[in-house]
Every structure is written in C-alpha cells, then in structure tokens.
Design an enzyme around this catalytic site. Sequence first.
Site, PDB file in Angstrom:
ATOM      1  CE  LYS A  46      95.074   3.927  58.146  1.00 23.21           C
ATOM      2  NZ  LYS A  46      95.933   5.034  57.607  1.00 23.21           N
ATOM      3  CG  ASP A  75      96.254   7.104  54.777  1.00 30.39           C
ATOM      4  OD1 ASP A  75      96.696   8.047  55.454  1.00 30.39           O
ATOM      5  OD2 ASP A  75      95.922   6.002  55.255  1.00 30.39           O
ATOM      6  CB  THR A 139      91.981   7.707  70.998  1.00 29.39           C
ATOM      7  OG1 THR A 139      90.725   7.348  70.442  1.00 29.39           O
ATOM      8  CG2 THR A 139      93.010   7.823  69.872  1.00 29.39           C
ATOM      9  CE  LYS A 142      97.171   6.681  63.860  1.00 32.52           C
ATOM     10  NZ  LYS A 142      97.508   5.845  62.720  1.00 32.52           N
ATOM     11  CB  VAL A 213      87.480   9.593  65.070  1.00 28.53           C
ATOM     12  CG1 VAL A 213      86.823   8.422  64.349  1.00 28.53           C
ATOM     13  CG2 VAL A 213      88.707  10.070  64.309  1.00 28.53           C
ATOM     14  CE  LYS A 382     100.678  28.097  99.573  1.00 34.70           C
ATOM     15  NZ  LYS A 382     100.963  26.720 100.042  1.00 34.70           N
ATOM     16  CB  CYS A 483      98.552  23.046 104.246  1.00 31.96           C
ATOM     17  SG  CYS A 483      99.892  21.903 103.915  1.00 31.96           S
TER      18      CYS A 483
HETATM   19  C1  LIG Z   1      93.518  15.834  61.064  1.00 28.49           C
HETATM   20  C2  LIG Z   1      94.259  14.552  61.183  1.00 28.49           C
HETATM   21  N1  LIG Z   1      95.358  14.514  61.929  1.00 28.49           N
HETATM   22  C3  LIG Z   1      96.043  13.366  62.050  1.00 28.49           C
HETATM   23  C4  LIG Z   1      95.601  12.234  61.397  1.00 28.49           C
HETATM   24  C5  LIG Z   1      96.372  10.959  61.501  1.00 28.49           C
HETATM   25  O1  LIG Z   1      96.874  10.641  60.229  1.00 28.49           O
HETATM   26  P1  LIG Z   1      97.935   9.444  60.038  1.00 28.49           P
HETATM   27  O2  LIG Z   1      99.100   9.711  60.895  1.00 28.49           O
HETATM   28  O3  LIG Z   1      98.171   9.290  58.588  1.00 28.49           O
HETATM   29  O4  LIG Z   1      97.187   8.193  60.576  1.00 28.49           O
HETATM   30  P2  LIG Z   1      95.896   7.558  59.913  1.00 28.49           P
HETATM   31  O5  LIG Z   1      94.778   8.497  60.023  1.00 28.49           O
HETATM   32  O6  LIG Z   1      96.230   7.282  58.492  1.00 28.49           O
HETATM   33  O7  LIG Z   1      95.654   6.318  60.701  1.00 28.49           O
HETATM   34  C6  LIG Z   1      94.454  12.323  60.630  1.00 28.49           C
HETATM   35  N2  LIG Z   1      93.972  11.265  59.965  1.00 28.49           N
HETATM   36  N3  LIG Z   1      93.803  13.495  60.535  1.00 28.49           N
HETATM   37  C1  LIG Z   2      93.281   9.248  63.278  1.00 28.77           C
HETATM   38  C2  LIG Z   2      93.979   9.515  64.538  1.00 28.77           C
HETATM   39  N1  LIG Z   2      95.256   9.916  64.542  1.00 28.77           N
HETATM   40  C3  LIG Z   2      95.734  10.110  65.745  1.00 28.77           C
HETATM   41  S1  LIG Z   2      94.591   9.788  66.930  1.00 28.77           S
HETATM   42  C4  LIG Z   2      93.451   9.399  65.771  1.00 28.77           C
HETATM   43  C5  LIG Z   2      92.074   8.969  66.100  1.00 28.77           C
HETATM   44  C6  LIG Z   2      91.328   9.950  66.945  1.00 28.77           C
HETATM   45  O1  LIG Z   2      90.106   9.405  67.265  1.00 28.77           O
HETATM   46  P1  LIG Z   2      89.199   9.906  68.450  1.00 28.77           P
HETATM   47  O2  LIG Z   2      88.767  11.272  68.112  1.00 28.77           O
HETATM   48  O3  LIG Z   2      88.064   8.937  68.485  1.00 28.77           O
HETATM   49  O4  LIG Z   2      90.018   9.822  69.685  1.00 28.77           O
END
Ligand SMILES: Cc1ncc(COP(=O)(O)OP(=O)(O)O)c(N)n1
Ligand SMILES: Cc1ncsc1CCOP(=O)(O)O
Length: 653
Positions: A46, A75, A139, A142, A213, A382, A483
């Site tokens: 990014k 992106d 997470t 992000k 990630v 249940k 219970c």
């Molecule tokens: C496979 C996948 N899914 C979702 C994202 C998130 O993309 P985005 O909303 O553009 O956010 P950024 O990754 O740009 O921070 C992703 N990268 N990959």
């Molecule tokens: C890029 C992105 N978009 C939504 S969550 C995320 C990051 C996910 O990272 P992690 O797998 O470490 O939770």
Amino acid sequence: MGKPDVDYSIYLVTDSTEAILGKRDLGKVVEQALEGGVTLVQYRDKTSDTGHLIYTARTLHRACKARNIPLIINDRVDVALEIDCEGVHLGQDDMDIASARRLLGPSKIIGATVSTLSQARIAVDRGADYLGIGTLYATSTKKNTKEIIGINGIRKILHFLSVQEDAAAREIKTVCIGGINASNLQLIKHQLYAPDPFSQRGITKTIDGVAIVSAIMGSLTPKASSEHLTHLFHTPPPFSTILSPSPSSSSSSSPYTNKPTPTPTTLLPSILSVPTHNPLSHNMTNLVVQNFAASIALSIGASPIMSTNGLEASDLANLHGGLVINMGTATPEALHNHRLAIRAYNGVGGPIVLDPVGAGATGARREALGFLVASGWFSVVKGNESEILAVAQASGLSFTSSYSSGSRISGGGGGGGGQQRGVDSGSSSLSLLEKAYIVKKIASRERNVVLMTGAVDVLSDGHTTYAVRNGHAYLGMITGSGCTLGTTISAYLAAARMDRKVRRQSDINTVLSTILHYEIAAERAASLSSVHGPGTFVPAFIDALYQLRVEAVRYADAERGAGDDDADGDIETYADEGCKAGVRRYPGTKPSLWLEAMRVEPLNSIPDAGLLHEEVGLTDMDREIAYEVKTDADADADADMEGEDVPEAEKYY
Ligand SMILES: Cc1ncc(COP(=O)(O)OP(=O)(O)O)c(N)n1
Ligand SMILES: Cc1ncsc1CCOP(=O)(O)O
C-alpha cells in the site's frame, strides 16, 4: 489466450510492513510460501512508489511462474499491465471493474472486495472473476476495514449468490478474508458449507478458498505454515469425521430422503451403550442444577463431572466424554471458559451439547449465544422455542410467519415468539410444521442436531426430522429438567462414540434414544401412586431413569438367552457391564421393552419457505459478534504467548 484455471484454496496476500514481514526479504518469504503449496498470490503493497512496485512485482511474478501459480496485483491495474501478470484485485474505492476489464482484456483475472449483498451483485454484473468477501474477522493486518461481517455475513452473501437467477452469480468464485489462521480455518470452512434441504440445488454456495496475510507472511516458517494451512483446508475438522454422511457422500440418490422411523430394536444399542461404557459427562452448568444433573447422570450409568474451569477442559476432553455447555450463567468469565472448552472438545472431536438457557430473554444473552455459536461447533443444540429462535438468529437466520400477518418470529426479540420472559418455556406461537421447518433449517446450516423441546419435541439433523410426543407435564414444573436432558444427551453422545455398534449411527438416533429414555422415565414416574406432584416426582424420576436402564440391560440379556455364547460378543458385554454398574441379571426372563411406549412421528414432508419467509441481510448483531469472537481469540493468543520469547512476527501464526 484463455483465462488460467485458478485454484483459489490457499490464496496468499502479501504484506511488506515491518510489523508482519519484519526485516525479511519479501521475495524469499513468497518463495517459501510457494514451496509450501499456496495456490494463488496477490502482491499487496500500500505504500511503495510505482518503480518499486513494478520491480518487486516482476520478481514475484518470476517465482510464481516457475510454479505455475498466478500472480494478482492489489489495486494497481497499471502495474499488472506493465508486468503482464495474471490479474488484479480491486477494492470498493479502486478502479471500477468494467474499466479494469477494458484495460486488461478478457483473459485476465479480476477480483473484487465485497461486504454487502448489493456490492456482490454489482461485482458479478461488472464481470469480476472472483469475490474477496470480508472482512470476516477483525485483524491487526488491516485496521481500517470498513465492514467486519463475521461468519453470518459471509454466509448471507454466499446464500444470496446461490439463489440468483443468473449462472454468473451462482458460479462466481469466492474467497473470504480477515483473521484466518490455523486455529480457525477448519471451523470457518465447516461453517461455510451449508447444505440447504429447501433449495433445489441442495447446497448453498460455499467458499472456494481463504485469503490469508499474517498467518503466512508473519510466520517465521512460511513454508511449514503454508503446508499446514493447505492440509487444514483439505481435511475435515476432527468433530466432523463422526457426523452423518454429507449429502455428496450419501449413497442414496436423494440425500434428504427421510429414513424409516427407528424401532425399539434399533434404538436399544444406544440405550445400552451408556451403562456399558460409563462415559464422562462434563457439565459446565449453572449452580442451580449441578446436584440434580450429577444424580441424573449417575442414574443412567454415566460418570458426571461438574467443572466450569475452561483451563481443565483440554484434559477432560481427552477422556472421551461429552461436554454440556449450559448458558444459565452467561457472565463474560463463563463465556471465556466456555470458549476454551469448545476449542478443546472440537479439537479432539468430542461431542458438545449447547443448552442456550434463557437465550431469548435479554440482548446480552442473545449476544452471548451468538458468541458461542461463532466460537465452535456443537453436536447438538437443544432449547425451548424461544431459545431455538435465538439460535436461529445467532446462526444468521430470521423468519417471518406467513400465518401471523407477517409478524417477525425471530431476530431481535422484537415481538412474537422471539421474546422470552424468563428461562421458562412460555407458550408456543408456532405450528408444528413451522417448528419443524425452523429446526431443520438451523440443523442443515450448522450440520448438527437441533432439538426444540416442548409439549411435542421437534428434532432434526437437516435430513431427518421427528416429532416426539412422550414426556409429562411434571418435567416442566421442576427446576433443571431441560438442563439435565442436556447432561443426558452429552453422556449418550459420548457413549455412542465409544461403542462400535452405535458409532456409525447418526447423532439424531442417539438424541432420539436419549429423549425417549428421559421422557418415558418421566411418564412412568408420574404414573406412580406415590407421586402427588412435582416434589414427589423428582426422586421417582431419578429411580425411573435407573430402572429403564436396568430393564434395557435385562431385556438385551434375555434376548440373547443369558449364559449362551454370543457370536459377536456385544450383548454379553452389555450384560457384564450392566452387572458391574450394579444391575442384577435376569437370565431367561423376557420382559417387554419400555421403548415400545415411544410416540415418535417422522415429519417427512415439511413445506418450504411458503410457510415461513426467510430474511437475508446483515445485522448489527452479526458484526458485533464477529468483532468479539476475534478480539477474544486475540486475547487468548496473547495469553498463550506470555512468558515465551517469541518474535513479534510469529505471534500471528
Ligand atoms: C482476496 C482479497 N480480498 C479482499 C482484499 C481487500 O481489498 P481492498 O478492499 O482493496 O483493501 P486493500 O487490500 O487494498 O487494503 C484483498 N486485498 N484481497
Ligand atoms: C487485506 C484485507 N482485507 C480485509 S482483511 C485484510 C487483511 C487480512 O489479513 P490477515 O489474514 O492477517 O487477517
């Protein structure tokens, strides 16, 4: 050139920040992940300038090409064009999909982030090849995620896609993203596989992969982590290996065909399995019923332990018993202990019964239930009508009755049968078929057994649904009868898993046997001349539970002709174990089997959604629960790491 065939299963999304990558080289980490088996790579950076992005993307593309793995750029359509890699991933604030398609041409892969139903619809219409659905869980990778939608959010989008008219929507590939790691991957995959007995296709759309990630990029051993995650993706979780066969593996041409009504003879082995194996019944239950629950467990031949301490749950889970989680006292501390226990039992495939006591009574309890349902998998849930309606909501389902002038019957406690006054069952607002529809719908979504107790009990595993008309009104007039039914079911499930005759039967038969033992015992106790009301009923009921167990052993003994050699040895074992457990043998007598008193009705044809309109849509509750599940998991992970000299990056794995 056509589009590459993509395997979305383990989709690595890279990260170049110091918090995750540390001082390591991005290219090397990605190479190790490729060696470990990731099936798709996205270069996500990014902050770097364009020159650096192009240089790094080329390096990664070489490594990916060497293994025939597609590379996607996050992106930046310009970077993807420049290095001629396989595609791009676009978020809601990035270039629109149609423009990207015009620039990239038809053969490139375009992925789109979606977190709502309308975003999913638009992404399909504009020609996306796959959807990155999320954010699943909060997470630290992000922090500025706009939408945390949880399992129910993902489910709702998958369900929405699967009921669209066009094949493009029904067939689009999907991955989910956000907070996925080795500790939750199998559960997530399990929760996102949703057979739907009321849909023509039999199954709601499922995910094709998981985008990850930090669990790979932050691992000190990316190859091993990728291998492990790949293995987990392709392996059913321990608790699912003992489930009834999935629709696809069923030998019957129609997986949802109801099976014939069980008979006393087919249910008997399950009744006998409890005194034979003397299973542990681990009760995480409220103070009010502990004593009673222990007595009930002993009377049926199980071994009770009352422990609410989550820290000893993993030791107890290894003793092959069954766990019952009773939400009677839903404090944050109790929930934390429950979560530890759920993980322990799910980890070894041990059965768990969830008794969501009072779940419909308050917002806090509904939220607590959502937290538990999202935390793991329960073999059996249940509850009474309002509790099960709260379970539906926690499972992301809500219904509107077509009968009662469109009134909402579940979701938010805003009226109708969804609101519970106390933990007592209250009066019913649903017809038998409505109950059956709801119970079957939840059971097929959660792939477990759901039991709605009441004057008529309704239970389903999503394939087979029964109404049981046994029982006695006194059960509703004493504390803890619901219970302790949970306790009894936990013991039966544990014994079933220990018994080679019963092991292969589906859990619904085991639960049915339990209900019959319990409710026919209640009928017998209530009919005694010494029983004048609920007070005298309690000891008589405990006696009756014990007597029915004794009679079952005696019946099995007489059936085989006591003293004869038994060809397969099973009945002999039952009788011997019955003796050990304090049961006298009665060779030669052949009493009638009390199971003959069962009043069970198979509900073979439950009308579909014409009866109840099902609502789809993300709720605030879905989002709140997703947030809490993740933050609690983070706290646990931090506690596990305490005192260990673990580099920051490894914490993510
Ligand atoms: C496979 C996948 N899914 C979702 C994202 C998130 O993309 P985005 O909303 O553009 O956010 P950024 O990754 O740009 O921070 C992703 N990268 N990959
Ligand atoms: C890029 C992105 N978009 C939504 S969550 C995320 C990051 C996910 O990272 P992690 O797998 O470490 O939770």
